[in-house]
Write an enzyme that holds these catalytic residues in place. Sequence first.
Site, short mmCIF file in Angstrom:
data_model
loop_
_atom_site.label_atom_id
_atom_site.label_comp_id
_atom_site.label_asym_id
_atom_site.label_seq_id
_atom_site.Cartn_x
_atom_site.Cartn_y
_atom_site.Cartn_z
CB CYS B 109 -0.91 0.01 1.22
SG CYS B 109 -1.88 1.52 1.34
CB CYS B 112 -2.24 4.74 4.06
SG CYS B 112 -3.59 3.98 3.15
CB SER B 113 -0.48 1.05 6.60
OG SER B 113 -1.47 1.77 7.31
CB CYS B 114 -4.70 -0.66 2.50
SG CYS B 114 -5.36 1.02 2.38
#
Lengths: 203, 201
Positions: B109, B112-114
């Site tokens: 991702c 962000c940090s999906c």
Amino acid sequence: MGGMHGMGPIAPEPDEPVFHAEWERRAFAVAMMAPTRGGRYARERIPGPEYLRMSYYERWLAGLCMALVEQGVVTAEELARGTADPAKPKGTKPRGPDDVRRALTTSGSYMREAKTAPAFSPGDRVRARNLNPIGHTRLPRYVRGRQGVIERHHGAQAYPDTGAGDAQALYTVRFSARELWGMDAAEHDSVSLDLWEPYLERA
Amino acid sequence: MAHDHDHHDHGQEPPSDIALRVKALESLLLEKGLVDPAALDAIVDHFEHNVGPRNGARVVARAWTDPAYRERLRRDATAAIAELGYAGAQGEHMVALENTPEVHNLVVCTLCSCYPWPVLGLPPVWYKSAPYRSRAVIDPRGVLEEFGTELPDDVAIRVWDSTAEIRYLVIPERPAGTDALDEEALAALVSRDGMIGTARL
């Protein structure tokens, strides 16, 4: 930051715990439960140099504090002082543990009803538009202006850029590594992204 | 938010002021009647005990042993994963990516940090950090090498950047010589990194 060089080694940590400190547990849980919207949007507006310096949960905390004040949940004074202003109204029914367990283990849906038929079909050649908005977008810089192929139509999800939550068709678009990075990239490698229709034009 | 120390992205030795700020914020929201402490505990408990890569490993092992399940996983991964009891936040719309001798999948991702919480839990620090997020798309072979994963040149790498509300789970290839193992023993072979794509099993 996709495609940038110079960010250093990845450094995986063997047997990494879920949280590294008690404050991380609490920051994560508070951010999940606070009655605010758009935590990710707030985190993305942390100034770049600070964003890079912060650890992950420091970003969550910073984004949460921004959202709490901007959305009028707490005042800046309350936040600075750490105590509630007695003149402000109090919440009466925060979500309890059963609500939390249900929310974490039952799937809702991000799919929305599309107002128009999808403009593209799998196999269509498209170009990611060269959009450079100041606010929130989910169109990474590294695909802007690049050509790819529609791989899949997922239905419609809320379009993030307008903040209004209007549904737009969502596609998986596949870009060859050479289209994105040039001839030094491996011939058959590719990168696929999930992109909303307003990000795309026919190529 | 000034820091006067050398920062590193692991959070092991947090500045003591941040622990205090979190505590102050929690008690403020408590005082304002906006959060229930039991709900906060339930969140922490969920992510430390109910979800994690063991869930995803069971999905993979089932796909290895049951061709009909693998087919359902291909057609509708969300429903197939829910068959095993895994659903909820950040797993609403799942896609399974099957590795083959010709194709290796890698998930990132960049924005962000999906991450697919119901099957993998919360992401490790490196997954959320700038080095992985910046480099996975432009230099996936270099990234794999850093994880000790060497990929022959004739294997194509497909990188998946989760930019919307779709979450990805890599189904690694079943290791050779595992014909005699049952589903549970197979699940034990499946690593978190194998399901992100930074490792081959």
